[in-house]
Motif scaffolding. Structure first.
Motif, short mmCIF file in Angstrom:
data_model
loop_
_atom_site.label_atom_id
_atom_site.label_comp_id
_atom_site.label_asym_id
_atom_site.label_seq_id
_atom_site.Cartn_x
_atom_site.Cartn_y
_atom_site.Cartn_z
N GLN A 189 0.81 -1.22 -0.16
CA GLN A 189 -0.04 -0.08 0.10
C GLN A 189 1.03 1.25 -0.05
N ILE A 190 1.96 1.14 0.65
CA ILE A 190 2.94 2.26 0.67
C ILE A 190 4.16 1.78 0.36
N LEU A 191 5.24 2.38 -0.32
CA LEU A 191 6.28 2.41 -0.57
C LEU A 191 7.36 3.48 -0.09
N VAL A 192 7.88 3.37 1.13
CA VAL A 192 8.93 4.31 1.66
C VAL A 192 10.34 4.25 1.07
N ASP A 193 10.82 5.28 0.55
CA ASP A 193 12.30 5.44 -0.03
C ASP A 193 12.91 6.44 0.48
N ALA A 194 13.82 5.89 1.46
CA ALA A 194 14.49 7.07 2.46
C ALA A 194 15.79 7.37 2.04
N HIS A 195 16.28 8.43 1.47
CA HIS A 195 17.38 9.08 1.13
C HIS A 195 17.88 10.01 1.90
N GLU A 196 18.98 10.76 1.54
CA GLU A 196 19.79 11.91 2.09
C GLU A 196 19.99 12.80 1.12
N MET A 197 19.97 14.01 1.61
CA MET A 197 20.09 15.12 0.65
C MET A 197 21.49 16.11 1.25
N GLY A 198 21.54 17.29 0.64
CA GLY A 198 22.46 18.23 1.19
C GLY A 198 22.74 18.25 2.59
N PRO A 199 24.20 18.44 3.17
CA PRO A 199 24.39 18.30 4.50
C PRO A 199 23.76 19.61 5.38
N GLN A 200 23.63 20.80 4.59
CA GLN A 200 23.06 21.77 5.32
C GLN A 200 21.48 21.96 5.16
N ASP A 201 20.95 21.12 4.75
CA ASP A 201 19.37 20.97 4.67
C ASP A 201 19.01 20.50 5.80
N THR A 202 17.54 20.08 5.71
CA THR A 202 16.77 19.71 7.07
C THR A 202 16.24 18.14 6.76
N PHE A 203 14.88 18.23 6.79
CA PHE A 203 14.16 16.74 6.36
C PHE A 203 13.27 17.26 5.39
N MET A 204 12.84 16.31 4.27
CA MET A 204 11.93 16.62 3.58
C MET A 204 11.04 15.09 3.43
N THR A 205 9.85 15.36 3.32
CA THR A 205 8.94 14.32 3.08
C THR A 205 7.57 14.91 2.42
N GLY A 206 6.71 14.20 2.13
CA GLY A 206 5.50 14.85 1.78
C GLY A 206 5.24 14.62 0.26
N PRO A 207 4.08 14.53 -0.30
CA PRO A 207 3.78 14.37 -1.74
C PRO A 207 4.45 15.32 -2.58
N ARG A 230 0.96 1.89 -10.20
CA ARG A 230 0.36 0.57 -9.98
C ARG A 230 -0.58 0.83 -8.63
N GLY A 231 -0.69 2.03 -8.07
CA GLY A 231 -1.86 2.05 -7.03
C GLY A 231 -0.99 2.13 -5.62
N THR A 232 0.24 2.23 -5.55
CA THR A 232 0.92 2.23 -4.36
C THR A 232 1.30 3.60 -4.21
N LEU A 233 1.13 4.13 -2.73
CA LEU A 233 1.63 5.27 -2.55
C LEU A 233 3.07 5.41 -2.04
N GLY A 234 3.86 6.26 -2.83
CA GLY A 234 5.12 6.48 -2.67
C GLY A 234 5.49 7.90 -1.77
N ILE A 235 6.40 7.34 -0.70
CA ILE A 235 6.81 8.38 0.29
C ILE A 235 8.25 8.48 0.40
N LEU A 236 8.68 9.77 0.14
CA LEU A 236 9.98 9.91 -0.09
C LEU A 236 10.33 10.64 1.23
N TYR A 237 11.64 10.15 1.90
CA TYR A 237 12.27 10.84 2.77
C TYR A 237 13.57 11.21 2.38
N GLU A 238 13.85 12.48 2.69
CA GLU A 238 15.21 13.29 2.32
C GLU A 238 15.71 13.65 3.53
N GLN A 239 16.85 13.07 4.27
CA GLN A 239 17.31 13.66 5.57
C GLN A 239 18.70 14.27 5.03
N SER A 240 18.84 15.27 5.82
CA SER A 240 20.31 15.76 5.49
C SER A 240 21.36 14.94 5.74
#
Ligand SMILES: [Zn+2]
Length: 949
Positions: free
Chosen positions: A256-274, A329-339
């Motif tokens: 039903q959901i697929l979480v895909d946990a990443h990281e981004m630039g070191p000076q950033d914070t945390f991003m998620t959401g559609p 395919r009907g699965t909700l994708g959820i992205l994490y971007e952690q600095s």
């Protein structure tokens, strides 16, 4: 005394090595929160047991994660794991199923129900309701697809432990209602490379400077896999084993959901959401609605803990090859971007130091909160899912009256590869045994044909299928983009030259593959059978005079390459031919026993190479071609030369282009080659190679190294360059004659005449009466005289400056081919090419333009030549440039008639230049063929043959 010295020595070594090797991270001191704060069973080992540091304070290696999984699977009945693939470096990839023992014992039945709920053609509303009532929630949680974005996998290790070891009631309740599937580490090879960098650059004190090597790592960096592929662009192209295995399992489970946990630039914070716009229009809008529910819960928890975050912003979702492919395919994708904190932590502008442990904690809490949200809304999400599945196959959907047709091709190897990628996405393929008459067909160049006959043997893909949105996303010729997005994009481009597009805007599969296709505005369903690959005929007779494979099939290049590798003499028939009743396409590969008197059992070798490639071979008993067609002793049977290949590599080159070039030689050809540090051009022995590839990049080569390389070309070498490397060659005054557009404005007339020669030489209408008149004719108009406008160099320069602001961002444009050239063996007359901010190649009479941008389309209504910038479109023609994706009309004008692929003889050798990256993501199969031709056929067909006395 000796003994004492020895003891002192040992002591000093110990002291010394302690100082150097002790973990320097102060993560645990910087950040006091406890990540694993539940009540846990003593019978299950804590993660620290498998690590040589406190959990969450440093980066666990792939091996440490695997050993934890192995141990835990023996300590609990809440966990089962499967190995779904192995990486190129032979590391295992795991999916860890966590739930109650009852659920885990019923996995097969649960999975069957999921499958049933996905096909509304065979399941009705009542059955669906029962299934939804019974089904547990299903979550797929996946981490660290980019190997240097490490905190996700460390969080996964803790999450697995937390879920299997917790004695808390809320965890037990959750597992009763849910199957949690954890893919802890999606790119072990990349992580291992980065972990090694961390070890190599660790000093005696913590380092908070995010520019230092311990934070960045070395070229080719840890982001990518073994062949430097970005695995988060491969989810529909499916070229790498990690993705192939993973997609197979995800598609089977339909979470039903697929979480895909990443990281981004070191000076950033945390991003998620559609995602924000552009969002691919084939995504069901319900998913955006649910995405906001998850983001809200996650945001509340972050607020409560005083952690900063944001949603949306730069995260778009047009390109279908991210992990978000599941949304079709009907699965909700959820992205994490952690600095990104590497492992020592990073000093931030406000002066604080954020620790690695905190970044792991963010990923850990995000996961738990998302799982709780899913537990709460799973049933409602299933109901929407079911509605979506019904929509996909209903007569009222936007997919119901559309079919995609891939026309018959002799390039069976390429077609089969494409078919397998579609099948992997559960797409149903059909074929027609008889021609079908249809109306209003749309061709790849955008033209509509009112009456059209689909030839027998086409591959037919009706859009109305359970996986309708995926089909549309990868087979529709154009992805729809909102007007508002286009306006914003154009404004940004003109203001600052930047773009809001995060990836390519074109990805149509048939164009990427260079296979002609049409879209039919109706649901084709009658008189079709299930598609199957055509059978190969391996007919290698011992006493034939020629064995031949058809040159249209991409595998013919590998066939030639592998035989040459074994020192067999191989020929190319450079014209279409007919021998012993067999028609062979231009570029067919021929092996003659006559050429190989010393090769014993030649037919056995030929047969074994062909059977490794599963490729048809024709055995011919005569070298006689009727009439004008080639005979085996004539000039059209051209001898090849064994390629000895080097790829220049390392610092300065694009690791992606190096990687895909390397992958391409390994996986399409399977022959030996060397990857060289480019510094070797100055002092290595280049005589070992007759083919050198310069992948895209800005390598650090001094003038002496460049001179060595050019001398090597003059002595008979074939130099092949891509994209930025091409740009750097054409900006040197002393290498060849090809130039960059912006240096040619003073000489445009002569470039236009060369272009006109090329186009008019193809003209087959000659006024015979004119030709037979004896008196001199003073009324002849010359091509360049018949145009209405011409621009001077000042005007051209201004136009060019403006147009260059609006260059395509990964779009597909039409390139017309020189269909007599050996570089175009196996290509159609029009090759769709992926085009970005490429150098714009200008050729004069000294060099050949093998591919030029723009398809010439006959139009009798046009009576005069028309001018676009420096060049003209001759009377009688229109020109189409854009095929798919975002190409501003200004950009079309700028690149029209420029070359995409050039070839120039230099001394005894040659330079072959691509404006773009021909092997892009291993998915650009159309242009990849041109590249393979250059590598394998270049030394034999384009350089002077050396005959030793
Ligand atoms: Zn990432």
């Amino acid at each position: 005394m000796h003994r004492n010295i020895l003891i002192i020595l040992i002591l000093s070594i110990n002291i010394h090595s302690n100082t150097l090797m002790e973990a320097t991270s102060l993560s645990k001191d910087l950040y006091q929160e406890i990540i694993l704060d539940g009540n846990y069973k003593d019978t299950i080992d804590r993660p620290d047991k498998f690590l040589d540091f406190d959990y969450g304070t440093r980066v666990a290696t792939p091996e440490q994660i695997t050993s934890a999984l192995l141990a835990w699977s023996k300590q609990t009945d809440r966990l089962k794991f499967v190995e779904y693939a192995r990486t190129h470096e032979n590391r295992p990839l795991h999916a860890v199923f966590i739930s109650t023992p009852e659920n885990l014992n019923n996995l097969d039945q649960i999975q069957e129900k999921v499958t049933k709920l996905s096909d509304a053609r065979t399941t009705n509303d009542r059955t669906a309701k029962t299934i939804i009532d019974e089904l547990p929630a299903i979550a797929w949680m996946a981490y660290s697809i980019h190997g240097n974005e490490t905190s996700g996998a460390d969080a996964a290790l803790g999450i697995i432990y937390h879920l299997i070891a917790s004695k808390d009631k809320d965890v037990e309740d959750m597992l009763g209602e849910m199957i949690v599937i954890i893919d802890p580490l999606m790119n072990p090879d990349g992580r291992a490379r980065f972990a090694k960098n961390l070890e190599q650059y660790r000093g005696t004190a913590p380092n908070y400077d995010d520019q230092s090597l311990i934070h960045t790592g070395d070229w080719p960096y840890g982001r990518t896999n073994h062949y430097y592929f970005d695995l988060n662009r491969d989810w529909v192209y499916l070229t790498q084993p990690e993705t192939q295995g993973r997609v197979k399992l995800i598609n089977k489970w339909r979470p039903q959901i697929l979480v895909d946990a990443h990281e981004m630039g070191p000076q950033d914070t945390f991003m998620t959401g559609p995602a924000r716009e552009p969002i691919n229009k084939n995504v069901d809008y319900d998913l955006v609605k649910w995405g906001n529910v998850f983001a809200q819960d996650q945001g509340n928890e972050f607020d409560r803990r005083n952690w900063r975050f944001y949603t949306g912003e730069w995260h778009e979702d047009l390109y279908p090859g991210y992990s978000f492919y599941v949304q079709f395919r009907g699965t909700l994708g959820i992205l994490y971007e952690q600095s990104r904190m590497a492992e020592d932590g990073v000093r931030r502008p406000e002066g604080t130091i954020q620790s690695y442990k905190e970044s792991v904690h963010h990923q850990f809490i995000s996961t738990l909160v998302n799982l709780k949200t899913l537990q709460k809304i799973s049933k409602d999400m299933y109901k929407d899912y079911w509605d979506g599945r019904k929509y996909n196959v209903s007569n009222n959907s936007k997919y119901s009256n559309r079919s995609y047709v891939i026309l018959p091709t002799k390039n069976k190897g390429r077609l089969n590869v494409l078919a397998n990628k579609l099948i992997a996405q559960d797409i149903e393929l059909y074929q027609n045994d008889k021609p079908i008459n249809v109306a209003n067909v749309i061709k790849q160049n955008g033209l509509v044909e009112n009456e059209y006959i689909i030839p027998a043997g086409s591959m037919i893909i009706p859009n109305k299928q359970p996986e309708a949105p995926t089909i549309a996303a990868i087979l529709e010729f154009d992805a729809e983009i909102d007007d508002a997005v286009l306006i914003e994009e154009k404004q940004k481009r003109i203001k600052s030259g930047s773009s809001i597009m995060y990836d390519t805007t074109a990805f149509n599969f048939t164009m990427m593959f260079g296979l002609p296709a049409v879209t039919v505005p109706q649901n084709l369903s009658k008189n079709l059978t299930k598609w199957k690959p055509s059978e190969e005929v391996l007919d290698v007779k011992k006493d034939s005079v020629i064995w031949a494979v058809d040159g249209m099939d991409d595998r013919s290049v590998a066939f030639a390459a592998r035989l040459l590798e074994q020192d067999i003499q191989v020929r190319i028939i450079d014209k279409e031919s007919s021998l012993s009743g067999q028609t062979l396409s231009r570029g067919s590969v021929a092996v003659l026993p006559m050429d190989n008197p010393k090769a014993s059992d030649l037919y056995v070798t030929v047969k074994s190479v062909a059977s490794d490639l599963n490729l048809s071979v024709a055995s011919l008993d005569s070298g006689f071609g009727p009439e004008e067609l080639p005979d085996w002793g004539g000039r059209h049977f051209r001898l090849l030369k064994k390629p000895q290949i080097a790829i220049l590599s390392h610092s300065g080159f694009s690791s992606y282009d190096v990687g895909v070039t390397w992958w391409s030689l390994d996986h399409h050809l399977g022959i030996r080659h060397s990857q060289l540090n480019s510094s070797f051009t100055a002092y290595g022995d280049l005589r070992r190679y007759n083919t050198i590839i310069l992948p895209s990049g800005n390598p650090d080569m001094n003038d002496y190294a460049k001179k060595m390389l050019i001398d090597w070309v003059k002595q008979g070498g074939t130099l092949i360059s891509n994209n930025s490397s091409t740009r750097s060659i054409i900006s040197s005054d002393d290498i060849g004659s090809v130039k960059n557009l912006n240096t040619t404005f003073e000489e445009t007339e002569s470039y236009n005449i060369d272009l006109m020669r090329e186009i008019y030489s193809l003209d087959d209408i000659v006024d015979i009466t004119d030709a037979n008149i004896n008196k001199i004719n003073l009324d002849i108009t010359y091509p360049w005289e018949s145009s209405d406008i011409s621009y001077d160099s000042k005007q051209l320069e201004m136009r060019d400056k403006w147009q260059s602001l609006l260059m395509p961002s990964g779009s597909i444009v039409a390139a017309r081919t020189d269909s007599d050239h050996w570089l175009t063996f196996g290509s159609e007359d029009i090759v769709p090419v992926l085009y970005g901010n490429n150098p714009i190649l200008m050729t004069d009479g000294n060099s050949e333009a093998v591919l030029r941008i723009g398809e010439l389309i006959p139009n009798e209504d046009i009576q005069t030549n028309r001018t676009i910038n420096w060049s003209q479109i001759p009377a009688g023609y229109d020109m189409n440039v854009r095929m798919s994706g975002l190409v501003w009309p200004e950009a079309s004008q700028r690149i029209a008639n420029s070359a995409y692929l050039t070839r120039e003889k230099i001394g005894k050798g040659q330079i072959i230049m691509f404006a773009g990256e021909p092997n892009f993501r291993a998915a650009a199969r159309g242009t990849n063929r041109l590249f393979l031709n250059a590598v394998i056929y270049g030394p034999g067909l384009g350089t002077d043959m050396l005959v030793t006395p």
